[in-house]
Design a protein around this motif. Structure first.
Motif, PDB file in Angstrom:
ATOM      1  N   CYS A  45       0.860  -1.184   0.000  1.00  0.00           N
ATOM      2  CA  CYS A  45       0.000   0.000   0.000  1.00  0.00           C
ATOM      3  C   CYS A  45       0.896   1.234   0.000  1.00  0.00           C
ATOM      4  O   CYS A  45       1.418   1.622   1.050  1.00  0.00           O
TER       5      CYS A  45
ATOM      6  N   ASN B 137      -2.771   5.897   1.456  1.00  0.00           N
ATOM      7  CA  ASN B 137      -1.567   5.121   1.767  1.00  0.00           C
ATOM      8  C   ASN B 137      -1.495   4.867   3.259  1.00  0.00           C
ATOM      9  O   ASN B 137      -1.195   3.775   3.706  1.00  0.00           O
TER      10      ASN B 137
ATOM     11  N   LYS C 291     -11.023  -4.464  -0.479  1.00  0.00           N
ATOM     12  CA  LYS C 291      -9.613  -4.054  -0.491  1.00  0.00           C
ATOM     13  C   LYS C 291      -8.795  -4.937  -1.433  1.00  0.00           C
ATOM     14  O   LYS C 291      -7.877  -4.462  -2.092  1.00  0.00           O
TER      15      LYS C 291
ATOM     16  N   PHE D 265      -6.419  -3.526  -4.560  1.00  0.00           N
ATOM     17  CA  PHE D 265      -5.009  -3.834  -4.813  1.00  0.00           C
ATOM     18  C   PHE D 265      -4.817  -4.557  -6.152  1.00  0.00           C
ATOM     19  O   PHE D 265      -3.805  -4.380  -6.820  1.00  0.00           O
TER      20      PHE D 265
END
Ligand SMILES: [Zn+2]
Length: 906
Positions: free
Chosen positions: A340, A355, A443, A447
């Protein structure tokens, strides 16, 4: 809606981050480290996004540009660019815009690939801790150079497109004195130039060596590292279940290898834990942790080369418990940034919160597994409510607090409690609302979709809306774009006839805006202190929510519960903001203190009970302290069955109140706390002494974390006792200081002694100074004790420390340790001398370290809400400060002074 930005309030706005006319593809970097400078040659390969005649690069004002060349296209243009000398190009530097303008030899068309080479020199500083800077040099070694590129440090080293979206490949050659043990940059060592993976001699330059790194995964410039130094190396290896091996290295100051033993173990555990829980594997050969001494931050992820301040990177006999916990957190935090931040990178500084918020959330999960989860959550909530630097206090001042900022004067401003604490709470709430499984899918999608690229705030939320099918517009609008927080009040009643418990939650808010989409977790508990099955739920205050209700009001009914049942409300602090229970009586609170199965709930109930006393004392300092509170304190002190960590929390009487309206009443809160401590000490003296003596922190521990809860409890008990300042109390503190082996105990004893009139005080402080002055972490501990003295002489004591040879105001850890605790010394800060001290110190620090100056200045953020006698004095001090702080040299401090003086918060 977001408040309209004042266009002149900030130097940078979102519009300043439009896509650049060129795309940076690759950099061929060469850096030569010398005693007084670093010489750089950088060949930058671009693709034009539109037709252009001129190239604009970011270049810090003090970067000296010697030449710029046009590199003719080679056979494999643009990567690697031709190494041949190029044709000189005309250029112009614009220091005030931090820009280098390069006249191109001809007009370039859209899509054309080209390269330029810059020849520059940078002069590393001891106070500007960005770009390449001077760190503490080990004795007898060549100058230690460290680098920090987030946010805009790269442009202090070399001209570049210093933008998060300028992700490019790099090939970096470092050259320096052969005595350096390490020359470090990102990527893997080039085996063509350095077959053994080590620096090689430079032909024609005796005493110098060089090494080349190849970084072929595109990386944003803010993650660049280039450092040259002398370290001892500790190496190890971790193997993922897939069989992938990663070499691990700790680069530590000479002679301190033993300090890396425990951190290396934590790192190995963190790498595997992160792989297991976050479905991620590190893709490079080596992961290094590099010790640095001077930094404004605890650590920085530099893709494979995490820098961590030595005091947090190593664990030794000078590491106190808070630093030990921090050492765990920072390891997993920086490692998570590989995924991240480095892999999926924020699009602009306005998305930086993404971030950090997600990374802090991962760090928190690791901490909750590694330590006592309840105590970890209590510490997180303490950070949220911290009276000066906590994000709630920042929002109470009314100038700052929106997670997605309107603008900023310096990107360092983005590194604060709003980004690290509030934003992490927003991620926590998102998971509570969506449920852990849907959150995990969201999430993972994020990603997967943005891996290797950049992402912005909207794209992040779109992933969660997609997997959940829920509209998060209200959630995003209020949490990200407004200043303020929800105030949620509960009311409840039991209906005997239907055996039903009815709970109403009503929301209002602090700050301008609409109501928040907020989750509130509640449970119904039986009289044995067990959650009643099926009676725990997360209520959502949201307009058009799934179960009816609105953001203003939601009602829940719990059927068929006994009369004796009670509510455990806002479990584990389920939302960011202020909560109160209008129906709770003192008896209800006491029942929760003893029976709530949520340990967090027990502490919260104790704090609420204490708050009733505190608020009464703020209004009437002579009022008697209530018996119910005093009795409950006694019950807790005498209860040997309580876990020591929980007991410490129950007995810690803070200065801050849960009722946020009293935040600007610094002097009154200080006095009320003193009354409560003294009354408790006098009423329960024998029991306190017995509990203090029974808490054994003197036996040796096998692991540094062993005894952490007992030390906390012992400190809490001693703190109550010393408020009496009796000879017996002083003696207990002095004995504890002498008997303790753990630095945490010694520091807590010494800070208690420093509160008293003990005749031994000065000699003991001097002993501690002598023992700790050569170790940064221990010395910092000593300095922060000094600044806590609640008597007139504290200003002379601070001046004396400043004049000692060991103190260096330019050393961020020294200045933070001495000055910030004085900012929390509410007994002395709000005097004429204290107000003048703060303004003078901020003025002195601003040109040296804006970051620490801003943190100190935050003590004045509620200037306009202060008492009638204080307000004019503080405003006058701020006026003086606005004349003393330079807008050009210290733009961020100047901006904060303006904000504190503005009437926006009225
Ligand atoms: Zn971070």
């Amino acid at each position: 809606m977001p408040n309209r930005p004042n266009p002149r309030a900030f130097r940078y706005h979102r519009g300043d981050f439009a896509p650049r006319p060129v795309r940076l593809e690759h950099m061929e970097i060469s850096l030569g480290f010398f005693d007084d400078r670093v010489e750089g040659v950088n060949t930058l390969a671009f693709t034009a996004r539109k037709a252009l005649d001129e190239l604009r690069l970011d270049a810090a004002a003090d970067l000296r540009v010697r030449a710029v060349e046009w590199i003719p296209p080679g056979p494999a243009q643009p990567v690697p660019p031709s190494p041949e000398p190029g044709a000189p190009l005309a250029f112009e530097t614009r220091p005030s815009e931090a820009a280098l303008l390069v006249r191109l030899p001809r007009r370039l068309e859209q899509g054309e690939r080209f390269a330029v080479r810059t020849h520059t020199t940078c002069f590393p500083s001891e106070t500007v801790l960005e770009g390449i800077y001077r760190d503490t040099t080990p004795p007898g070694c060549p100058p230690q150079y460290m680098s920090q590129c987030e946010q805009w440090g790269f442009q202090r080293i070399l001209p570049v497109i210093d933008d998060c979206t300028a992700k490019c490949t790099m090939r970096t050659t470092l050259e320096g004195d052969a005595r350096y043990t390490h020359l470090i940059s990102n990527g893997d060592v080039c085996r063509d130039t350095n077959p053994d993976g080590l620096p090689v001699a430079v032909p024609g330059a005796p005493g110098r060596r060089r090494i080349t790194y190849v970084n072929d995964i595109p990386m944003a410039p803010y993650l660049f590292i280039a450092c040259a130094g002398t370290w001892d190396a500790v190496t190890d290896e971790v193997v993922y279940p897939s069989g992938r091996r990663v070499r691990l290295a700790y680069l530590v100051p000479p002679g301190r290898a033993a300090g890396a033993d425990l951190p290396m173990r934590i790192l190995k555990e963190a790498v595997l834990w992160q792989g297991r829980t976050q479905a991620y594997e590190y893709a490079r050969e080596v992961y290094r942790t590099i010790c640095m001494e001077r930094s404004n931050w605890g650590g920085m992820e530099n893709v494979g080369n995490t820098t961590i301040v030595t005091s947090a990177a190593l664990v030794d006999e000078y590491t106190h418990d808070r630093r030990l916990e921090y050492a765990h957190g920072v390891i997993v935090h920086e490692f998570e940034h590989n995924q991240c931040g480095s892999d999926v990178t924020m699009e602009t500084p306005f998305d930086m919160w993404l971030n950090e918020a997600f990374t802090v959330d991962v760090e928190r999960q690791f901490m909750a597994e590694r330590f006592d989860a309840d105590r970890v959550r209590l510490a997180e909530v303490d950070a949220m409510r911290a009276p000066v630097h906590g994000p709630l206090a920042v929002e109470d001042a009314g100038h700052l607090g929106n997670i997605v900022r309107e603008g900023f004067n310096s990107p360092d401003e983005l590194v604060d409690g709003v980004t690290y604490v509030k934003a992490a709470e927003v991620i926590r709430m998102l998971r509570l609302i969506l449920g852990p499984e849907v959150f995990r899918r969201g999430k993972n999608l994020y990603f997967e979709r943005y891996g290797g690229g950049n992402a912005n705030t909207g794209q992040f939320f779109a992933c969660f809306e997609e997997v959940s099918g829920r509209d998060l517009a209200q959630f995003r609008r209020e949490w990200l774009h407004t200043i303020g927080y929800p105030r949620i009040e509960a009311a409840h009643a039991y209906d005997e006839a239907t055996r039903t418990l009815i709970v109403d939650l009503r929301q209002s808010r602090a700050g301008k805006g609409g109501l928040f989409h907020a989750p509130v977790e509640i449970a119904v508990v039986d009289e044995q202190g067990r959650d009643i099955p099926g009676a725990s739920r997360v209520l959502e205050l949201v307009d058009g929510g799934p179960r009816g209700g609105s953001a203003a009001h939601v009602r829940a009914a719990f059927h068929d519960v006994p009369r004796s049942a009670f509510l455990s409300l806002n479990r584990n602090c389920s939302f960011y903001g202020a909560f109160s229970d209008a129906s709770a009586t003192a008896a209800d609170l006491i029942r929760r203190i003893h029976l709530d199965p949520s340990l967090f709930g027990r502490v919260e109930a104790m704090r609420t009970l204490t708050d009733l006393e505190r608020v009464r004392l703020i209004h009437d300092p002579e009022a008697p302290v209530g018996n119910a509170w005093l009795r409950t304190m006694g019950d807790v002190i005498r209860n040997d069955a309580l876990p020591p960590g929980l007991k410490a929390y129950l007995l810690s009487i803070d200065e801050a109140s849960l009722d946020r309206r009293y935040l600007p009443c610094y002097r009154e809160r200080y006095a009320a706390r003193g009354r409560l401590l003294r009354t408790a000490a006098e009423a329960h003296w024998d029991a306190l002494v017995a509990a203090f003596r029974a808490t054994d922190t003197y036996r040796p521990a096998a692991e540094p974390a062993e005894g952490i809860e007992e030390r906390r409890l012992k400190a809490a008990l001693l703190r109550i006792l010393v408020e009496t300042d009796t000879p017996q109390a002083r003696q207990l503190a002095e004995e504890h200081f002498r008997a303790a082996w753990n630095i945490t105990d010694r520091l807590s004893a010494l800070s208690c002694i420093n509160l008293t009139g003990s005749p031994a005080r000065e000699a003991l402080l001097e002993d501690a100074y002598g023992a700790w002055k050569h170790h940064v972490a221990a010395y910092a501990g000593y300095l922060s004790v000094i600044a806590g003295r609640p008597r007139d002489e504290v200003f002379d004591m601070i001046a004396r420390e400043e004049s000692r040879a060991t103190f260096d105001i330019r050393h961020p850890e020294h200045s933070r340790a001495l000055y910030l605790p004085m900012g929390a010394n509410n007994r002395m800060l709000w005097t004429d001398r204290g107000i003048a001290w703060l303004a003078d110190t901020v003025a002195r620090l601003a040109p040296i370290n804006e970051n620490t100056a801003n943190r100190l200045l935050a003590c004045f953020q509620h200037a306009r809400q202060l008492a009638d006698d204080l307000r004019p004095k503080v405003l006058a001090a701020l006026e003086r400060l606005s004349g003393a702080v330079s807008e050009t040299d210290s733009p961020s401090v100047a901006g904060r002074v303006r904000a504190a003086l503005s009437r926006q918060a009225d």
